[in-house]
Motif scaffolding. Structure first.
Motif, mmCIF file in Angstrom:
data_model
loop_
_atom_site.group_PDB
_atom_site.id
_atom_site.type_symbol
_atom_site.label_atom_id
_atom_site.label_comp_id
_atom_site.label_asym_id
_atom_site.label_seq_id
_atom_site.Cartn_x
_atom_site.Cartn_y
_atom_site.Cartn_z
ATOM 1 N N VAL A 253 0.068 44.405 -7.484
ATOM 2 C CA VAL A 253 -0.213 45.304 -8.604
ATOM 3 C C VAL A 253 0.999 45.332 -9.525
ATOM 4 O O VAL A 253 2.134 45.426 -9.072
ATOM 5 C CB VAL A 253 -0.530 46.726 -8.095
ATOM 6 C CG1 VAL A 253 -0.563 47.728 -9.245
ATOM 7 C CG2 VAL A 253 -1.865 46.740 -7.350
ATOM 8 N N SER A 255 2.766 47.003 -13.139
ATOM 9 C CA SER A 255 2.782 48.058 -14.154
ATOM 10 C C SER A 255 3.246 47.443 -15.465
ATOM 11 O O SER A 255 4.375 46.977 -15.564
ATOM 12 C CB SER A 255 3.728 49.192 -13.732
ATOM 13 O OG SER A 255 3.772 50.202 -14.713
ATOM 14 N N VAL A 261 -1.821 49.771 -15.187
ATOM 15 C CA VAL A 261 -1.355 49.412 -13.849
ATOM 16 C C VAL A 261 -2.552 48.813 -13.121
ATOM 17 O O VAL A 261 -3.526 49.505 -12.839
ATOM 18 C CB VAL A 261 -0.822 50.631 -13.082
ATOM 19 C CG1 VAL A 261 -0.295 50.206 -11.707
ATOM 20 C CG2 VAL A 261 0.270 51.343 -13.870
ATOM 21 N N THR A 262 -2.478 47.518 -12.835
ATOM 22 C CA THR A 262 -3.636 46.852 -12.258
ATOM 23 C C THR A 262 -3.186 45.630 -11.481
ATOM 24 O O THR A 262 -2.023 45.223 -11.547
ATOM 25 C CB THR A 262 -4.628 46.441 -13.374
ATOM 26 O OG1 THR A 262 -5.844 45.980 -12.789
ATOM 27 C CG2 THR A 262 -4.050 45.353 -14.266
ATOM 28 N N SER A 304 -2.656 53.677 -11.308
ATOM 29 C CA SER A 304 -3.167 52.410 -10.803
ATOM 30 C C SER A 304 -4.692 52.361 -10.843
ATOM 31 O O SER A 304 -5.371 53.296 -10.412
ATOM 32 C CB SER A 304 -2.682 52.169 -9.370
ATOM 33 O OG SER A 304 -3.143 50.913 -8.910
ATOM 34 N N CYS A 310 2.944 46.649 -4.278
ATOM 35 C CA CYS A 310 3.891 46.505 -5.372
ATOM 36 C C CYS A 310 5.304 46.455 -4.802
ATOM 37 O O CYS A 310 5.532 46.816 -3.645
ATOM 38 C CB CYS A 310 3.749 47.643 -6.388
ATOM 39 S SG CYS A 310 4.031 49.287 -5.700
#
Length: 435
Positions: A253, A255, A261-262, A304, A310
């Motif tokens: 993930v 940012s 945020v994906t 998210s 992350c």
């Protein structure tokens, strides 16, 4: 535009070159070496350093160039054609041929051309632009795909009568200028829409949606006044720091600086900032508040959209109560970042060695609207952002079409697919003489 009234020539012939196609019957076909010669290298320590940038010769700073290096540079004068022949396979978007408008010196790796015959340089600026885009980048060999004058010297180019070169260049100058102005207007409209969106978010998260609400001093310097019924609470009483484990199959993930945020796989890779530390991943879940410790200063803060993992460079937070909506606080924290308040509390001036940590935020006061207002503010921002996004997308489509039209117009005019206003064919001249 004038191009709408352009007509065709009476007769055409095949040029012998695929990217050029058919040309007017009376135009000449010459190899590049019959039109241009490579200029001999000449040093000039009195000139500033230069380079090609997207089809323009520009000055660049001399500070990083030693005298010994500069002595190896070659002179490029106004009116010379400059070609960047290096790494053609590395950058396929930049324009690599330019007609210089300034006097500079450039790296010896560049190719500098002077004309051998009488030409209208503005016409050949447009023609060589199309040659660059359509053909030159296919030349060269090796890992770095670098070319020299010999690679291009045998290339076929067209040579219209001089007066037609002049008419075509004037036609393109006028129309390309008009297209450029239209693009600039639309780009400015996009900037204004984005500025308006930012103002709307800032006002919503710090003032609320009721313009008639009674106000009071928040006691927070960067915010000022807030609605009187809102609270001020330290961040540590709103959120805790998450330390979830990584699960098998978790994707990475990221940012991003625009607040999204994906999963990295959900978005193209260009534009993300890679964390320096890649070991020791932590788990992240959909709905958690996430700050990129390196790029929070630039707005890389959001909620998210995905489960995943992350780097430990991210600060992942859980709300301590259902009364605290992560989406609202993501908008608020992004406003803190864009107001440079996060830099202040970290004692940082965007240095890579400095990170924002949970402890930096823990004791800082946040404004806290009632949960109903948090939801309303988030919904309002998303609705307005969707409208803005639609408007921006439309403008970007229009810009793309204008750029495509410009490219088609240049190609059609310089290769004679259209006859621009003011051009008189030889047959027409004969008819007038015998009339």
């Amino acid at each position: 535009m004038d191009s709408l009234f352009a007509s065709k020539y009476e007769k055409y012939k095949y040029s012998g070159e695929g990217w050029i196609g058919d040309i007017p019957n009376h135009w000449g076909i010459l190899r590049l070496k019959s039109l241009f010669r490579e200029k001999k290298h000449k040093s000039n320590m009195g000139l500033s350093c230069g380079a090609i940038s997207f089809g323009e010769v520009v000055q660049k700073s001399d500070e990083m160039v030693t005298d010994s290096t500069k002595r190896s540079y070659q002179e490029v004068l106004s009116g010379d054609f400059l070609i960047n022949p290096l790494n053609l396979n590395y950058d396929l978007t930049s324009l690599r041929i330019a007609l210089s408008k300034i006097d500079v010196v450039v790296s010896a790796g560049y190719i500098v051309l002077n004309e051998l015959v009488s030409i209208n340089k503005e016409y050949f600026k447009y023609l060589l632009h199309r040659y660059d885009v359509e053909f030159m980048k296919l030349l060269g060999s090796g890992v770095r795909q670098t070319i020299n004058f010999n690679h291009i010297s045998g290339s076929l180019l067209i040579y219209p009568p001089f007066e037609e070169q002049l008419s075509i260049s004037k036609f393109l100058d006028l129309n390309c200028s008009q297209i450029g102005q239209a693009i600039q207007i639309k780009e400015r409209q996009i900037e204004l829409l984005k500025e308006r969106k930012q103002i709307l978010i800032q006002q919503a998260v710090t003032r609320g949606l009721d313009p008639h609400a009674a106000m009071r001093d928040s006691g927070i310097e960067w915010i000022g006044e807030i609605p009187a019924h809102w609270q001020s609470r330290r961040f540590k009483y709103l959120f805790s720091q998450s330390q979830l484990p990584v699960r098998p199959g978790d994707g990475v993930v990221t940012s991003y600086r625009d607040g999204q945020v994906t999963l990295r796989s959900n978005r193209r890779l260009a534009g993300y900032t890679e964390a320096i530390l890649e070991g020791g991943y932590q788990g992240v879940r959909k709905g958690q508040l996430v700050l990129n410790s390196m790029d929070a200063f630039e707005g890389a803060i959001g909620v998210s959209e995905s489960d995943g993992k992350c780097t430990p460079e991210y600060v992942v937070c859980d709300a301590l109560s259902d009364d605290y909506m992560p989406e609202y606080f993501a908008y608020l924290l992004r406003e803190m970042a864009l107001a440079r308040y996060i830099q202040v509390i970290c004692n940082a001036v965007r240095q890579r060695a400095v990170r924002i940590r949970f402890n930096n935020l823990a004791s800082r006061f946040m404004v806290v609207p009632p949960i109903e207002e948090q939801r309303a503010i988030v919904a309002h921002i998303k609705a307005e952002a969707e409208k803005q996004g639609t408007a921006v997308a439309l403008l970007e489509q229009q810009i793309t079409k204008l750029k495509e039209y410009k490219a088609t117009l240049i190609n059609s005019a310089v290769t004679g697919k259209i006859k621009v206003p003011g051009v008189v064919e030889p047959a027409e001249i004969q008819e007038r003489e015998f009339a």
